[in-house]
Design an enzyme around this catalytic site. Structure first.
Site: not given
Ligand code: GLU
Length: 504
Positions: A263-265
């Protein structure tokens, strides 16, 4: 034995909703490698049936990034081909025709449920602990439902908004064999009456992609694991039309190092971000290829060119388990590529960067140096083991190109004694007259200078490095001085000694 087979055709079918995700690049790459290995065709189809998620420019961007990576399509919306159009919004009439056929044959029906109604129904089912599914309120009586046909016709005539749903047959089991996962079975009781046509007249992904995969004659559908649950709907559509389904391979998920879904996070997921950071396409492709595929047990090879990947790739060697996306591996690969890349290729990349730097600097002092291939080659050979990216030849060792006008303060404080400048002044004439300005000669001269004084070489090595480069780290001092050349070295030492404030 002899076999006549269809020409292999694979596709990457992104939706133009934004950037190219690294997972998307992996899907595209595996489709490309498999097609090329089988002497087949790799096609790009753009799935833009969700008008609300469409992003301006995304399509061009996706294709540009794929081409940057070397995944050149044999057919695409841009390149054309015999199976077009390759943009789903240009194929609406086709989908409408096939949908009519399903309606006529009793495999699809109109549904006039409002979104409030659907939501209410969903809430109710969840409360009952059921998996939410359409309640079939609008399934006509003659198809096994409870709504009189006339009601549905009345609504249609009134111009009420509707969707068209597929009628999932009761009590069938849907079965297929995934190339990566083996046989998989689904029970029809768990399958929803999927919407095929939305109220805006556009088909859903499920409907359009099945029609197109058939009409475009794809032999293998290779895509992410997230599409596995859609398989029964897709297979039922093949069944309704009497079409032979292609073969399917569902690729494992990409995971963060903590095994959560990538994920981007936890880091960059757009391929563009990696390009921008300076990763090369060779390293990115190599890295992405190994996210789920390996050549075999006990195979130690980790660096693969695109040609080698095409030769060795097979879907049978793609694993089922999620693959962990580790930057360390990508960084390591990037270093391997820099180590082995011909200097000429590196020069092509760094020269424009240098020219750009030069235009930002006020001093034009070392312009000739920048344009000389011979000089750049020496810098590259000295630094290639030390940089992580090509642009670091410029940023990490900019002193090869620009005279320092600042000197690491901490380092000066640490390395200068009240005697240092006197020693340097005494040593300078030796450098001036060295017959050859080579690393060996400089080293020998420096040692011959300090030893009779009972001093260590370090008393000069550190100050010389700081004066020549402005910084306290770098490659071997003697080699660095040789590459910089006598003139630059002497000029820098003199200038530095003038400017540096020596601790008392
Ligand atoms: N448009 C779908 C996506 O964005 C394609 C899925 C498939 O390959 O069938 O992932």
């Amino acid at each position: 034995m002899h076999m006549v087979g269809k020409r292999v055709r694979t596709r990457f079918a992104p939706s133009p909703t934004g950037y190219l995700h690294v997972g998307g690049l992996r899907t595209a790459l595996y489709n490309y490698l498999f097609a090329k290995k089988m002497n087949g065709d790799f096609i790009i189809r753009i799935e833009d049936t969700d008008q609300s998620r469409k992003v301006e420019g995304a399509q061009q961007n996706l294709i540009k990034t794929l081409e940057w990576a070397g995944l050149l399509p044999d057919e695409s919306p841009v390149h054309g081909g015999n199976f077009g159009p390759y943009l789903q919004s240009d194929r609406l009439e086709l989908y409408a025709g096939y949908c009519r056929q399903l309606l006529e044959e009793g495999n699809a029906y109109y549904c006039f449920a409002t979104s409030e109604e659907l939501e209410e129904n969903r809430q109710l089912q969840m409360k009952q602990g059921l998996q939410p599914k359409y309640n079939r309120k609008w399934l006509p009586e003659d198809m096994g439902g409870s709504m009189p046909r006339s009601e549905s016709e009345k609504m249609l005539a009134s111009g009420a908004p509707y969707v068209i749903r597929m009628k999932v047959p009761d009590y069938v089991s849907v079965w297929f064999e995934d190339i990566i996962r083996g046989p998989i079975e689904f029970d029809s009781a768990t399958i929803d009456d999927q919407v095929l046509m939305k109220s805006d007249g556009f088909p859903t992904y499920h409907f359009a992609s099945v029609i197109d995969d058939h009409l475009m004659e794809f032999t293998h559908i290779i895509r992410g694991e997230e599409w596995l649950p859609s398989m029964p709907k897709h297979l039922l559509l093949y069944e309704f039309f009497g079409w032979e389904p292609p073969k399917f391979a569902h690729l494992p998920l990409l995971l963060n190092p903590d095994r959560s879904k990538l994920s981007k996070r936890q880091g960059d997921v757009a391929v563009e971000d990696y390009i921008q950071k300076g990763y090369s396409k060779e390293a990115i492709i190599n890295f992405i290829a190994l996210l789920g595929w390996n050549e075999g047990e006990g195979c130690e090879q980790e660096v693969y060119s695109m040609e080698q990947l095409i030769e060795k790739f097979s879907l049978e060697r793609v694993g089922k388990a999620g693959s962990i996306f580790t930057l360390d591996k990508l960084n390591w690969l990037e270093k391997q590529y820099i180590k082995n890349r011909p200097a000429e290729k590196i020069i092509d990349t760094i020269r424009p960067l240098l020219q750009n730097e030069l235009s930002l600097k006020e001093t034009m002092l070392e312009r000739e140096v920048i344009t000389s291939d011979a000089y750049l080659r020496q810098v590259i050979e000295l630094m290639r083991e030390r940089v992580g990216f090509e642009h670091e030849f410029v940023t990490f060792s900019s002193y090869f190109f620009f005279e320092p006008d600042a000197w690491e303060e901490e380092a000066v404080k640490k390395r200068w004694t009240p005697d240092t400048n006197a020693l340097l002044s005494e040593f300078l004439p030796t450098l001036e007259v060295l017959p050859e300005f080579t690393s060996e000669a400089i080293e020998a001269a420096l040692k011959a200078f300090v030893e009779p004084k009972g001093l260590k070489a370090a008393v000069l090595i550190h100050p010389l490095r700081i004066l020549a480069s402005g910084v306290s780290f770098g490659p071997s001092l003697y080699h660095m001085l040789e590459v910089l050349g006598r003139e630059a070295v002497l000029r820098r030492i003199r200038k530095g000694m003038e400017c540096i404030t020596v601790p008392a």
